[in-house]
Design a protein around this motif. Structure first.
Motif, PDB file in Angstrom:
ATOM      1  N   HIS A   1       0.693  -1.197  -0.157  1.00  0.00           N
ATOM      2  CA  HIS A   1       0.148   0.168   0.041  1.00  0.00           C
ATOM      3  C   HIS A   1       0.830   1.118  -0.187  1.00  0.00           C
ATOM      4  O   HIS A   1       0.519   2.236  -0.592  1.00  0.00           O
ATOM      5  CB  HIS A   1      -0.883  -0.049   1.236  1.00  0.00           C
ATOM      6  CG  HIS A   1      -0.229   0.055   2.263  1.00  0.00           C
ATOM      7  ND1 HIS A   1       0.565  -0.817   2.990  1.00  0.00           N
ATOM      8  CD2 HIS A   1      -0.158   1.567   3.329  1.00  0.00           C
ATOM      9  CE1 HIS A   1       1.025  -0.278   4.202  1.00  0.00           C
ATOM     10  NE2 HIS A   1       0.459   0.722   4.435  1.00  0.00           N
ATOM     11  N   GLN A   2       2.034   1.344   0.761  1.00  0.00           N
ATOM     12  CA  GLN A   2       2.921   2.280   0.798  1.00  0.00           C
ATOM     13  C   GLN A   2       3.626   2.544  -0.510  1.00  0.00           C
ATOM     14  O   GLN A   2       3.751   3.510  -1.119  1.00  0.00           O
ATOM     15  CB  GLN A   2       3.981   2.028   1.855  1.00  0.00           C
ATOM     16  CG  GLN A   2       4.624   3.309   2.381  1.00  0.00           C
ATOM     17  CD  GLN A   2       4.095   4.413   2.782  1.00  0.00           C
ATOM     18  OE1 GLN A   2       3.084   4.133   3.593  1.00  0.00           O
ATOM     19  NE2 GLN A   2       4.095   5.570   2.478  1.00  0.00           N
ATOM     20  N   THR A   3       3.986   1.460  -1.254  1.00  0.00           N
ATOM     21  CA  THR A   3       4.547   1.584  -2.767  1.00  0.00           C
ATOM     22  C   THR A   3       3.451   2.244  -3.549  1.00  0.00           C
ATOM     23  O   THR A   3       3.852   3.158  -4.383  1.00  0.00           O
ATOM     24  CB  THR A   3       4.924   0.249  -3.278  1.00  0.00           C
ATOM     25  OG1 THR A   3       5.769  -0.406  -2.413  1.00  0.00           O
ATOM     26  CG2 THR A   3       5.426   0.412  -4.466  1.00  0.00           C
ATOM     27  N   ILE A   4       2.251   1.906  -3.410  1.00  0.00           N
ATOM     28  CA  ILE A   4       1.259   2.417  -4.342  1.00  0.00           C
ATOM     29  C   ILE A   4       1.027   3.667  -4.038  1.00  0.00           C
ATOM     30  O   ILE A   4       0.758   4.658  -4.924  1.00  0.00           O
ATOM     31  CB  ILE A   4      -0.176   1.598  -4.098  1.00  0.00           C
ATOM     32  CG1 ILE A   4      -0.107   0.140  -4.712  1.00  0.00           C
ATOM     33  CG2 ILE A   4      -1.419   2.321  -4.882  1.00  0.00           C
ATOM     34  CD1 ILE A   4      -1.034  -0.631  -4.452  1.00  0.00           C
ATOM     35  N   LYS A   5       0.825   4.270  -2.759  1.00  0.00           N
ATOM     36  CA  LYS A   5       0.874   5.575  -2.341  1.00  0.00           C
ATOM     37  C   LYS A   5       1.981   6.462  -2.974  1.00  0.00           C
ATOM     38  O   LYS A   5       1.722   7.457  -3.389  1.00  0.00           O
ATOM     39  CB  LYS A   5       0.754   5.687  -0.985  1.00  0.00           C
ATOM     40  CG  LYS A   5       0.693   7.298  -0.253  1.00  0.00           C
ATOM     41  CD  LYS A   5       0.639   7.206   1.035  1.00  0.00           C
ATOM     42  CE  LYS A   5       0.620   8.542   1.491  1.00  0.00           C
ATOM     43  NZ  LYS A   5       1.395   9.078   2.691  1.00  0.00           N
ATOM     44  N   ASN A   6       3.206   5.971  -2.887  1.00  0.00           N
ATOM     45  CA  ASN A   6       4.309   6.670  -3.385  1.00  0.00           C
ATOM     46  C   ASN A   6       4.032   6.921  -4.994  1.00  0.00           C
ATOM     47  O   ASN A   6       4.245   7.791  -5.481  1.00  0.00           O
ATOM     48  CB  ASN A   6       5.734   5.985  -2.939  1.00  0.00           C
ATOM     49  CG  ASN A   6       6.211   5.981  -1.686  1.00  0.00           C
ATOM     50  OD1 ASN A   6       5.492   6.870  -1.075  1.00  0.00           O
ATOM     51  ND2 ASN A   6       6.801   4.789  -1.376  1.00  0.00           N
ATOM     52  N   ILE A   7       3.475   5.885  -5.668  1.00  0.00           N
ATOM     53  CA  ILE A   7       3.305   5.890  -7.110  1.00  0.00           C
ATOM     54  C   ILE A   7       2.505   7.194  -7.200  1.00  0.00           C
ATOM     55  O   ILE A   7       2.568   8.092  -8.218  1.00  0.00           O
ATOM     56  CB  ILE A   7       2.789   4.614  -7.882  1.00  0.00           C
ATOM     57  CG1 ILE A   7       4.000   3.587  -7.535  1.00  0.00           C
ATOM     58  CG2 ILE A   7       2.529   4.768  -9.220  1.00  0.00           C
ATOM     59  CD1 ILE A   7       3.625   2.172  -7.833  1.00  0.00           C
ATOM     60  N   ILE A   8       1.262   7.117  -6.573  1.00  0.00           N
ATOM     61  CA  ILE A   8       0.210   8.204  -6.741  1.00  0.00           C
ATOM     62  C   ILE A   8       1.105   9.458  -6.352  1.00  0.00           C
ATOM     63  O   ILE A   8       0.715  10.389  -7.059  1.00  0.00           O
ATOM     64  CB  ILE A   8      -1.051   7.892  -5.557  1.00  0.00           C
ATOM     65  CG1 ILE A   8      -1.521   6.696  -6.109  1.00  0.00           C
ATOM     66  CG2 ILE A   8      -1.619   8.995  -5.614  1.00  0.00           C
ATOM     67  CD1 ILE A   8      -2.640   6.366  -5.230  1.00  0.00           C
ATOM     68  N   GLU A   9       1.811   9.626  -5.367  1.00  0.00           N
ATOM     69  CA  GLU A   9       2.456  10.807  -5.022  1.00  0.00           C
ATOM     70  C   GLU A   9       3.134  11.500  -6.372  1.00  0.00           C
ATOM     71  O   GLU A   9       3.340  12.655  -6.531  1.00  0.00           O
ATOM     72  CB  GLU A   9       3.242  10.822  -3.754  1.00  0.00           C
ATOM     73  CG  GLU A   9       2.456  10.618  -2.452  1.00  0.00           C
ATOM     74  CD  GLU A   9       1.518  11.829  -2.320  1.00  0.00           C
ATOM     75  OE1 GLU A   9       1.696  12.949  -2.591  1.00  0.00           O
ATOM     76  OE2 GLU A   9       0.400  11.558  -1.982  1.00  0.00           O
ATOM     77  N   ILE A  10       3.956  10.320  -6.904  1.00  0.00           N
ATOM     78  CA  ILE A  10       4.927  10.823  -8.100  1.00  0.00           C
ATOM     79  C   ILE A  10       3.969  11.297  -9.199  1.00  0.00           C
ATOM     80  O   ILE A  10       4.353  12.162  -9.881  1.00  0.00           O
ATOM     81  CB  ILE A  10       5.821   9.478  -8.399  1.00  0.00           C
ATOM     82  CG1 ILE A  10       6.832   9.218  -7.292  1.00  0.00           C
ATOM     83  CG2 ILE A  10       6.414   9.590  -9.700  1.00  0.00           C
ATOM     84  CD1 ILE A  10       7.495   7.847  -7.459  1.00  0.00           C
ATOM     85  N   ARG A  11       2.928  10.541  -9.323  1.00  0.00           N
ATOM     86  CA  ARG A  11       2.040  10.913 -10.662  1.00  0.00           C
ATOM     87  C   ARG A  11       1.579  12.523 -10.158  1.00  0.00           C
ATOM     88  O   ARG A  11       1.406  13.087 -11.261  1.00  0.00           O
ATOM     89  CB  ARG A  11       1.060  10.136 -10.779  1.00  0.00           C
ATOM     90  CG  ARG A  11       1.425   8.613 -11.327  1.00  0.00           C
ATOM     91  CD  ARG A  11       0.390   7.804 -11.448  1.00  0.00           C
ATOM     92  NE  ARG A  11       0.778   6.511 -12.154  1.00  0.00           N
ATOM     93  CZ  ARG A  11      -0.126   5.422 -12.406  1.00  0.00           C
ATOM     94  NH1 ARG A  11      -1.168   5.315 -12.187  1.00  0.00           N
ATOM     95  NH2 ARG A  11       0.586   4.352 -12.884  1.00  0.00           N
ATOM     96  N   LYS A  12       1.420  12.734  -9.009  1.00  0.00           N
ATOM     97  CA  LYS A  12       0.733  14.031  -8.734  1.00  0.00           C
ATOM     98  C   LYS A  12       1.734  15.146  -8.970  1.00  0.00           C
ATOM     99  O   LYS A  12       1.419  16.235  -9.468  1.00  0.00           O
ATOM    100  CB  LYS A  12       0.213  14.069  -7.265  1.00  0.00           C
ATOM    101  CG  LYS A  12      -0.974  13.459  -6.860  1.00  0.00           C
ATOM    102  CD  LYS A  12      -1.147  13.719  -5.380  1.00  0.00           C
ATOM    103  CE  LYS A  12      -2.650  13.066  -4.899  1.00  0.00           C
ATOM    104  NZ  LYS A  12      -2.800  13.205  -3.518  1.00  0.00           N
ATOM    105  N   PHE A  13       2.819  14.715  -8.683  1.00  0.00           N
ATOM    106  CA  PHE A  13       4.181  15.670  -8.748  1.00  0.00           C
ATOM    107  C   PHE A  13       4.185  16.084 -10.154  1.00  0.00           C
ATOM    108  O   PHE A  13       4.451  16.967 -10.783  1.00  0.00           O
ATOM    109  CB  PHE A  13       5.274  15.138  -7.955  1.00  0.00           C
ATOM    110  CG  PHE A  13       6.572  15.867  -8.094  1.00  0.00           C
ATOM    111  CD1 PHE A  13       6.525  17.310  -7.541  1.00  0.00           C
ATOM    112  CD2 PHE A  13       7.615  15.732  -9.186  1.00  0.00           C
ATOM    113  CE1 PHE A  13       7.739  17.844  -7.755  1.00  0.00           C
ATOM    114  CE2 PHE A  13       8.573  16.388  -9.344  1.00  0.00           C
ATOM    115  CZ  PHE A  13       8.677  17.705  -8.596  1.00  0.00           C
ATOM    116  N   GLU A  14       4.349  14.849 -10.977  1.00  0.00           N
ATOM    117  CA  GLU A  14       4.540  15.133 -12.346  1.00  0.00           C
ATOM    118  C   GLU A  14       3.538  15.620 -13.175  1.00  0.00           C
ATOM    119  O   GLU A  14       3.677  16.402 -13.980  1.00  0.00           O
ATOM    120  CB  GLU A  14       4.731  13.456 -13.163  1.00  0.00           C
ATOM    121  CG  GLU A  14       5.844  12.831 -12.592  1.00  0.00           C
ATOM    122  CD  GLU A  14       6.076  11.397 -13.051  1.00  0.00           C
ATOM    123  OE1 GLU A  14       7.078  10.822 -12.979  1.00  0.00           O
ATOM    124  OE2 GLU A  14       5.105  10.807 -13.425  1.00  0.00           O
ATOM    125  N   ALA A  15       2.261  15.511 -12.544  1.00  0.00           N
ATOM    126  CA  ALA A  15       1.024  16.304 -13.155  1.00  0.00           C
ATOM    127  C   ALA A  15       1.017  17.795 -12.875  1.00  0.00           C
ATOM    128  O   ALA A  15       0.278  18.576 -13.142  1.00  0.00           O
ATOM    129  CB  ALA A  15      -0.224  15.542 -12.826  1.00  0.00           C
TER     130      ALA A  15
END
Length: 146
Positions: free
Chosen positions: A130-144
């Protein structure tokens, strides 16, 4: 169940992909799957250890000359494990260590221990998925740009 198969399955199962919601929903099933494997492997290890203890007792009786001829014949072992040589108790460890059946039993136990360690690592990884998935979401937010 063997280590190669588990590692191949994990190679596929560890992929998170682009559908983060599905990956998050699949985590409990993956956890249950690998926890089941871990439990099975622990039971196999215990059975192998019990079998080895029985084998060690039988080998002790055989090497010490206390095993009956019928038992020796039933196991298909030689009647004289030392080929006529006179052995001292201190030399018996060399025979135990080089005994093919005992080596096979020890190898089996070592293999199950490696499988258990591998499965523990997989289950621990799933606990933090779940933490890995959360990190992916945060990266996607940052990239957007969020």
């Amino acid at each position: 169940m063997n280590l190669e198969d588990i590692l191949k399955e994990w190679e596929t199962d560890c992929q998170i992909g682009h559908r983060l919601d599905e990956a998050s929903q699949n985590t409990p099933q993956l956890h249950a799957k690998y926890l089941h494997y871990l439990t099975q492997c622990k039971l196999l290890l215990k059975r192998a250890e019990v079998t080895q203890n029985i084998l060690l007792k039988d080998k002790f009786l055989w090497y010490s000359g206390k095993m009956s001829r019928e038992d020796i014949d039933r196991r298909g072992w030689e009647h004289d494990p030392f080929d006529g040589l006179k052995m001292m108790k201190s030399d018996l460890s060399y025979y135990y260590e080089s005994d093919k059946e005992l080596q096979g039993s020890e190898s089996k136990i070592a293999y199950y221990k490696v499988m258990i360690e591998t499965l523990k690592e997989i289950v621990d990884g799933l606990k933090w998925r779940h933490q890995t998935i959360k990190n992916i979401i945060e990266i996607r937010k940052f990239e957007a740009g969020a």
